[in-house]
Design an enzyme around this catalytic site. Structure first.
Site, short mmCIF file in Angstrom:
data_model
loop_
_atom_site.label_atom_id
_atom_site.label_comp_id
_atom_site.label_asym_id
_atom_site.label_seq_id
_atom_site.Cartn_x
_atom_site.Cartn_y
_atom_site.Cartn_z
N ARG A 54 -47.67 -66.46 98.87
CA ARG A 54 -47.66 -67.83 99.56
C ARG A 54 -49.18 -68.18 99.96
NH1 ARG A 54 -43.33 -68.20 98.11
NH2 ARG A 54 -41.43 -68.71 99.01
N GLU A 97 -49.27 -76.70 99.58
CA GLU A 97 -48.54 -77.01 98.18
C GLU A 97 -47.85 -78.37 98.26
OE1 GLU A 97 -47.57 -73.23 96.78
OE2 GLU A 97 -45.89 -74.15 95.71
N HIS A 151 -47.17 -72.59 91.08
CA HIS A 151 -46.00 -71.98 91.35
C HIS A 151 -44.66 -71.69 90.50
CE1 HIS A 151 -43.94 -71.05 95.45
NE2 HIS A 151 -43.67 -70.44 94.77
C1 8YV Z 1 -39.27 -69.56 93.58
C2 8YV Z 1 -40.57 -68.16 95.39
O1 8YV Z 1 -39.29 -69.93 92.63
O2 8YV Z 1 -38.58 -66.98 95.59
C3 8YV Z 1 -39.44 -67.47 96.11
O3 8YV Z 1 -39.84 -67.13 97.54
O4 8YV Z 1 -41.72 -68.37 95.73
C4 8YV Z 1 -40.42 -68.66 93.98
O5 8YV Z 1 -40.99 -67.83 93.04
C5 8YV Z 1 -38.98 -70.65 94.84
O6 8YV Z 1 -39.02 -70.31 96.39
C6 8YV Z 1 -37.51 -71.01 94.59
O7 8YV Z 1 -37.02 -71.55 95.93
#
Ligand code: 8YV
Length: 328
Positions: free
Chosen positions: A243, A272, A290
């Site tokens: 993150r 983001e 992302h």
């Molecule tokens: C996802 C992510 O694509 O799963 C997670 O926490 O950061 C990502 O890889 C995204 O969050 C889907 O909601």
């Protein structure tokens, strides 16, 4: 006797196979044109749904959760990170929160390794040169990167993804170092030949590549602060597929611009989808949108996890991927 189908509102477009199954099992409302929901649309969904199947693009803070109707019982997140959901506020209202761990581990570790390679060996820079028609022949001293083999990788957060990255890194000849709230078990540490650093500061000063693989929580916000980034060696690379909020992005951009660290590979950003404009102009960074877990197989498995969580909740059982504040 057939179970009553609960009202499930899905906030974003999911793979067809997942949407079809959800329509079969639940009274499902899909978001067919995939427009991200604004605050009022989300509030309206929370007022009607028994289950909200949401994603990272839905900011479910305490104020919004306070607007949920009494029928809302489950927030089934499509994704593993839940830093966009106030889990404490949800639980206080009797709303269970679930996520989708495990199924995106390997894909995320693959792309993290890809970013390490790309940053160390200038892959994107080289590809851009060729595409721009600027490759005019080989020279002995052009496009030199840094060798990975024999270097030290410092992993910040040795959970599932950190460990999957460590396995890949070993195959590339990197020595694995890690910082975590607590050391991993002896068997895993031995298998990965991993060195534990209780002090993040000390690890940062002694590793060549740093990879952020921990969740974003109040405790990890700006874990890589301006002060800590200054501990890195000038040839260090910073990689982040976790993150954006875990790194002070402005401080990182400033250091990269001034050449105080060698490069970065980033898939996530502090604000983001906005990206610090300084980063966009730098040649020594690889920036991705992302996408580290973005494989069709992974997305379908994430959807299957969402369905299993809803289904077990419907059956009156504890959903397997329940998130509770003490886990964060
Ligand atoms: C996802 C992510 O694509 O799963 C997670 O926490 O950061 C990502 O890889 C995204 O969050 C889907 O909601």
């Amino acid at each position: 006797m057939a179970l009553r189908k609960p009202k499930v509102i899905v906030t974003r477009k999911l793979p067809d196979a997942v949407e079809t199954r959800m329509r079969e099992l639940f009274d499902t409302e899909l978001n067919l044109d995939d427009t991200p929901m604004d605050v009022e649309t989300l509030a309206a969904a929370l007022a009607r749904a028994e289950v909200l199947a949401c994603t990272i693009t839905d900011r479910l803070d305490g104020d919004l959760i306070a607007r949920a109707g009494p029928q809302l019982k489950l927030i089934a997140n499509f994704g593993v990170g839940v830093d966009h959901i106030d889990v404490t506020a949800a639980n206080a209202r009797g709303i269970v929160v679930t996520n989708t761990p495990g199924v995106l581990t390997e894909d995320t570790a693959d792309l993290t390794m890809g970013l390490i390679l790309a940053a160390a060996r200038r892959v994107v820079e080289g590809a851009n040169i060729v595409q721009a028609g600027d490759f005019h022949g080989w020279t002995p001293t052009w496009m030199l990167g840094r060798r990975l083999s024999g270097k030290r990788l410092g992993i910040v957060g040795m959970g599932r993804i950190g460990q999957a990255l460590a396995k890949r890194a070993r195959a590339f000849g990197l020595a694995v170092h890690y910082h975590n709230r607590k050391p991993v078990g002896a068997r895993i540490a031995e298998e990965l030949e991993a060195t534990y650093w209780e002090s993040l500061d000390q690890m940062l000063a002694r590793t060549d590549v740093i990879s952020v693989n921990c969740p974003h929580t109040p405790a990890t916000y700006h874990l890589l602060s301006a002060r800590r980034l200054k501990l890195l060696q000038p040839h260090a690379l910073v990689i982040n597929t976790a993150r954006g909020e875990i790194i002070d992005e402005a401080a990182l951009a400033g250091m990269l611009q001034r050449g105080e660290i060698a490069g970065a590979g980033l898939d996530v950003y502090e604000h983001e989808p906005a990206i610090n404009p300084k980063l966009l102009k730098l040649p020594n960074v690889v920036l991705l949108p992302h996408m580290s877990s973005a494989t069709i197989e992974g997305r379908i498995e994430m959807g299957e996890k969402v369905i299993i969580n809803i289904r077990t909740w419907m059956d009156g059982h504890r959903p397997p991927d329940r998130v509770i504040p003490s886990m964060l």
